[in-house]
Design an enzyme around this catalytic site. Structure first.
Site, short mmCIF file in Angstrom:
data_model
loop_
_atom_site.label_atom_id
_atom_site.label_comp_id
_atom_site.label_asym_id
_atom_site.label_seq_id
_atom_site.Cartn_x
_atom_site.Cartn_y
_atom_site.Cartn_z
N HIS A 85 0.79 -0.99 -0.07
CA HIS A 85 -0.19 -0.08 0.25
C HIS A 85 0.88 1.27 -0.05
CE1 HIS A 85 -3.53 -2.40 1.31
NE2 HIS A 85 -2.51 -3.25 1.70
N ARG A 134 -0.16 4.32 -0.89
CA ARG A 134 -0.87 5.39 -0.41
C ARG A 134 -1.04 6.50 -1.45
NH1 ARG A 134 -3.28 2.41 3.44
NH2 ARG A 134 -1.79 2.08 5.13
N ASN A 155 -6.98 0.41 -2.39
CA ASN A 155 -7.46 1.24 -1.38
C ASN A 155 -6.98 2.66 -1.06
OD1 ASN A 155 -5.51 -0.44 -0.14
ND2 ASN A 155 -6.63 -0.39 1.73
N HIS A 191 -8.45 -10.35 1.13
CA HIS A 191 -8.32 -10.24 2.63
C HIS A 191 -9.51 -10.83 3.26
CE1 HIS A 191 -7.38 -7.40 6.13
NE2 HIS A 191 -8.15 -8.26 6.39
N HIS A 232 -2.03 -12.91 3.13
CA HIS A 232 -1.66 -12.58 4.59
C HIS A 232 -2.10 -13.45 5.60
CE1 HIS A 232 -5.01 -10.03 4.76
NE2 HIS A 232 -4.42 -8.90 4.07
N ASN A 265 -3.86 -5.81 10.48
CA ASN A 265 -5.21 -6.47 10.28
C ASN A 265 -4.54 -7.45 8.99
OD1 ASN A 265 -6.67 -5.14 12.06
ND2 ASN A 265 -7.44 -4.05 10.38
N ASP A 297 2.77 -6.52 2.69
CA ASP A 297 1.56 -5.76 3.21
C ASP A 297 2.16 -4.53 3.68
OD1 ASP A 297 -1.02 -5.13 3.56
OD2 ASP A 297 -1.18 -6.26 5.10
N HIS A 309 1.54 4.35 8.02
CA HIS A 309 0.77 5.37 8.81
C HIS A 309 1.72 6.33 9.26
CE1 HIS A 309 -2.98 3.18 7.87
NE2 HIS A 309 -2.38 2.21 8.69
N GLY A 312 -1.49 -1.48 10.43
CA GLY A 312 -0.54 -1.55 9.15
C GLY A 312 0.69 -0.83 9.54
#
Length: 449
Positions: free
Chosen positions: A65, A67, A97, A181, A239, A286, A313, A317, A332
């Site tokens: 990810h 972002r 996402n 997921h 995952h 997660n 994964d 953040h 995450g």
């Protein structure tokens, strides 16, 4: 500009279950020759003496990810792909996402355009499924994207696919590889209410794997597998975090023929629930990091080929976001720079061989996603290569963390092994914490009928 010709001498070449001493000749973007000894034919050849260090294929991370767009205060394609090549990851598949979510052809093309201008590693993207975008899914050519990503639990925005009829229709309608997921949302919500009643928002983080429980994972992954078997869909379960789930997968079929495959991430192989005391929400993921027994069973399933690939994964953040109380702290963490050094640490500990690391982190993602001419050290393949020194210790600290968010769950960890050189499509992109000015990344292509 590419070096016209590059020659790597005196390498321990790790490929297809073997380690051989030899040289690698790179011409332009491709590996031209692999032999026990190759002599440069002109003074123009750029010669690297590996001095007996290991040379691996560039790792392929099938789940990141980065972002961008919309969440670039956390990370972006440029910063995180730079960190990836510093960690020996030369190709990545990024998740949908973002904001806007990658659930339309327009949003997908925008991501490809962004990556073409800023990526340091080779790139592709997952297209996202929702309860109401089947028409967009059917527009996608399976040669254009890595696959389809479905959140069957724990998603941002409207990406949770929780309508059983829609889910079955998607499984029946697409030839795309479907990555999922798997966590059962109803189970998680019920568990969360119990602990919120007791603690409010400030739930001690060590309850995270009880809230996002083994049952939540197993219920969801077993349903997805049952649906894939019913519809004939090509399913890849992201995952895995529990030993119980590994029982759902097969090691009797060659990977290229498997219809149902699985991935494990580095944090589920490294951390356990005992680490919540020291790491807190920094290791809130997660699915959750669970018990030492789960960790051991995941490693066993990886070594036994029930689990097919390793990924990160990578999901950064800001430190401020992660420092919130339990219910406000997002799940995450950043991992692409440190995943391969962590795996090599597991090699030093006798848990996994270098050959098996290469199989699961380089070869198998290429096979599973049918990526053209990558993931192996072979003549005619793209020269995505990583040189590692297994005995050059370094400690992860603020000064050498390359993620935009500026922190790592491995901060303070000393790794015995160091990535010294990373070649992307034949160009030297990284050397000992130094990046070069030229980006060599290309869009991944897929060998699919």
């Amino acid at each position: 500009m590419y070096q016209k010709t590059t020659l790597i001498k005196n390498a321990k070449i790790v490929n297809e279950g073997k380690i051989v001493n030899g040289d690698i000749l790179i011409e332009g973007e491709y590996i031209a020759k692999i032999a026990e000894s190759i002599s440069p034919k002109s003074a123009d050849v750029n010669v690297f003496d590996a001095e007996g260090q290991y040379v691996l294929p560039g790792a392929i991370d099938d789940q990141v990810h980065f972002r961008e767009p919309g969440l670039t205060h956390k990370a972006n394609i440029e910063t995180e792909s730079r960190a990836a090549i510093a960690g020996g990851i030369t190709s990545f598949i990024e998740m949908p996402n973002t904001n806007p979510q990658t659930t339309t052809v327009e949003a997908l093309n925008d991501k490809f355009d962004r990556a073409s201008k800023t990526a340091w590693a080779n790139y592709s993207f997952m297209f996202g499924g929702t309860n109401d975008n089947l028409d967009e899914i059917l527009k996608i050519d399976k040669k254009d994207v890595a696959g389809l990503k479905l959140f069957l639990g724990s998603s941002t925005g409207n990406m949770l696919v929780d309508n059983p009829e829609v889910l079955e229709k998607i499984f029946k309608s697409t030839d795309l590889l479907i990555s999922v997921h798997c966590e059962d949302e109803a189970t998680i919500k019920a568990n969360l209410e119990i602990y919120k009643e007791r603690y409010g928002d400030d739930i001690p983080v060590h309850f995270h794997p009880i809230i996002r429980s083994e049952d939540a994972c197993y219920i969801s992954s077993s349903k997805a597998i049952e649906l894939a078997k019913k519809t004939g869909a090509r399913l890849h379960v992201f995952h895995l975090s529990t030993g119980k789930e590994t029982q759902l997968f097969d090691n009797k079929t060659p990977l290229k023929d498997k219809k149902i495959t699985a991935e494990v991430c580095i944090h589920h192989l490294w951390f356990s629930d005992k680490d919540y005391e020291n790491k807190g929400t920094l290791i809130k993921w997660n699915p959750a990091v669970k018990t030492e027994k789960d960790r051991d069973q995941l490693l066993k399933a990886l070594l036994d080929d029930k689990i097919d690939v390793i990924a990160t994964d990578h999901a950064p953040h800001t430190f401020e976001e992660k420092s919130n109380v339990y219910t406000k702290a997002p799940s995450g963490g950043p991992l692409v720079q440190h995943a391969l050094p962590a795996l090599l640490e597991m090699y030093h500990d006798g848990d996994i061989s270098i050959e098996k690391i290469v199989e699961k982190f380089c070869h198998n993602p290429a096979i599973l996603f049918e990526i053209e001419k990558r993931g192996f050290i072979k003549e005619g393949y793209y020269a995505d290569l990583v040189m590692v020194n297994l005995n050059n210790p370094w400690t992860v600290n603020k000064d050498n963390i390359l993620y935009k968010c500026g922190w790592s769950p491995f901060e303070g960890t000393t790794f015995k092994s160091r990535i010294t050189h990373t070649f992307v499509n034949g160009g030297l992109a990284y050397k000992n914490f130094k990046f070069y000015d030229t980006r060599y990344a290309k869009r991944l292509t897929f060998d699919r009928d």
